[in-house]
Design an enzyme around this catalytic site. Structure first.
Site, PDB file in Angstrom:
ATOM      1  CD  GLU A 161      -1.200  -0.330   3.698  1.00 27.77           C
ATOM      2  OE1 GLU A 161      -1.151   0.487   4.637  1.00 27.77           O
ATOM      3  OE2 GLU A 161      -2.000  -1.284   3.657  1.00 27.77           O
ATOM      4  CB  CYS A 198       7.345  -4.950   8.692  1.00 28.87           C
ATOM      5  SG  CYS A 198       8.718  -4.174   9.583  1.00 28.87           S
ATOM      6  CB  CYS A 220       3.448  -1.100  13.349  1.00 30.09           C
ATOM      7  SG  CYS A 220       3.548  -0.886  11.563  1.00 30.09           S
ATOM      8  N   GLY A 280       7.125  -2.029   6.046  1.00 34.05           N
ATOM      9  CA  GLY A 280       8.505  -2.473   5.927  1.00 34.05           C
ATOM     10  C   GLY A 280       9.487  -1.551   6.618  1.00 34.05           C
ATOM     11  CB  SER A 291      10.573   6.278   8.870  1.00 31.67           C
ATOM     12  OG  SER A 291      10.232   5.845  10.169  1.00 31.67           O
ATOM     13  CB  SER A 293      10.296   4.503  14.747  1.00 29.65           C
ATOM     14  OG  SER A 293       9.760   4.879  13.501  1.00 29.65           O
ATOM     15  CG  HIS A 314       7.738   4.942  18.942  1.00 35.98           C
ATOM     16  ND1 HIS A 314       7.066   6.031  18.412  1.00 35.98           N
ATOM     17  CD2 HIS A 314       8.079   4.166  17.876  1.00 35.98           C
ATOM     18  CE1 HIS A 314       6.999   5.907  17.105  1.00 35.98           C
ATOM     19  NE2 HIS A 314       7.610   4.804  16.748  1.00 35.98           N
TER      20      HIS A 314
END
Length: 344
Positions: A91, A111, A118, A158, A190, A213, A215
């Site tokens: 996508e 991934c 996610c 991914g 990213s 990323s 977090h």
């Protein structure tokens, strides 16, 4: 059969010579594909019929097929569900801003990183995308909107650094004057933090934006969300980012998904501030995407503002990411996940 979109100009020129064709044909084909959006050899009229036939026997010109499209009524964001030549599904997301169109592309089918917040990680990783499959997403998107994409974000399904060689080749093709010619400063990559690859990327000295990323400012809570944290500590990630900045002089961006009661306290904000004071950085605060596979809840607006203000007061440039496509399956992996469930 090889896809011509996997070739850079130098490789295609060499292929032409090896197959008794003129070298300049490669540049002509690049012009047709990347400048004129012509994806059928038959329509490349300044190339002889014989040459077109020879090329088409050896090299396909395959673009992903749009099998589903969603468009947000709120902000015009489009999500495209795309089918690859082997039947796998990926996508892409097209977002419109005042400065133009931006696209978020996938770099893998699925991934392997396993981040718990996610949807892309559910079901694991199927395979890497080729450079042509990544750039094909942009070509399809430009055809869909009948306009030029000006910014590219490698933040879809991914982990880009887990597909390092193909992603680097994609960037080189994307940045080429003969191709789409999207400048490095208009490309954001990213990563969840594959430390050795951050060093390797830094040594290339590209002027792309690196987005980490993160977090959480704490190794234990980060490891609960992101299995990669069990391999590379936050200190190792920060050290690699400092190296990246020293090599490229590019400010590092840090993605931080705020989860209610997990990583949104003032203590977390203060700890994060201390981590990021070694080099110019920017924190992008995100409300976590609530998916049915976990119990994470979005932080409330007061907690988000407190977190932002704490970071700013401690010298860290911070913004709250504008949510795009909230009224569709806008979060990474959700549209593909729903499609796979419906056809399983």
């Amino acid at each position: 059969m090889k896809n011509i979109l996997d070739f850079n100009l130098e490789e295609l020129s060499a292929w032409m010579l090896e197959n008794n064709e003129s070298k300049f044909r490669a540049k002509q084909i690049f012009q047709w594909i990347y400048k004129s959006s012509v994806f059928n050899y038959e329509n490349m009229k300044n190339i002889s019929e014989k040459t077109r036939g020879n090329i088409s026997k050896e090299l396909s010109l395959y673009l992903p097929n749009i099998i589903k499209e969603q468009k947000s009524e709120k902000d015009g964001t489009k999500k495209l569900l795309l089918k690859l030549e082997d039947g796998n599904i990926i996508e892409s997301v097209i977002m419109q801003y005042k400065y133009g169109y931006s696209i978020c592309v996938s770099t893998q089918v699925g991934c392997r990183m396993g981040c718990s917040f996610c949807a892309s990680a559910i079901g694991g990783m199927v395979r890497n995308l080729t450079p042509g499959e990544i750039i094909g997403q942009i070509l399809v998107a430009q055809n869909n909107i009948n306009d030029r994409i000006s910014n590219v974000v490698l933040m879809g399904s991914g982990e880009p650094l887990d597909n390092f060689d193909n992603v680097i080749k994609f960037i080189e093709i994307l940045n080429s004057k003969e191709s789409l010619y999207i400048g490095a400063r208009h490309i954001t990559m990213s990563t969840c933090g594959i430390v050795p690859k951050i060093y390797e990327l830094a040594d290339l000295e590209y002027q792309i934006t690196l987005a980490i990323s993160l977090h959480s400012p704490k190794d234990d809570s980060r490891a609960d969300m992101m299995p990669i944290a069990r391999k590379y500590t936050i200190k190792e990630i920060i050290d690699s980012c400092e190296y990246y900045y020293n090599k490229t002089k590019r400010r590092i961006s840090f993605e931080y998904a705020l989860i209610k009661g997990v990583n949104d306290s003032k203590e977390d904000a203060l700890s994060l501030s201390k981590l990021l004071n070694k080099f110019p950085s920017h924190v992008n605060l995100i409300s976590v995407n609530e998916i049915k596979e976990n119990t994470y809840k979005k932080s409330d607006s007061l907690s988000i503002e407190m977190f932002k203000n704490t970071l700013i007061q401690n010298g860290i440039e911070t913004t709250i990411r504008r949510k795009m496509g909230e009224d569709i399956d806008g979060a990474c992996g959700q549209l593909r996940r729903n499609h796979m469930e419906n056809f399983s």
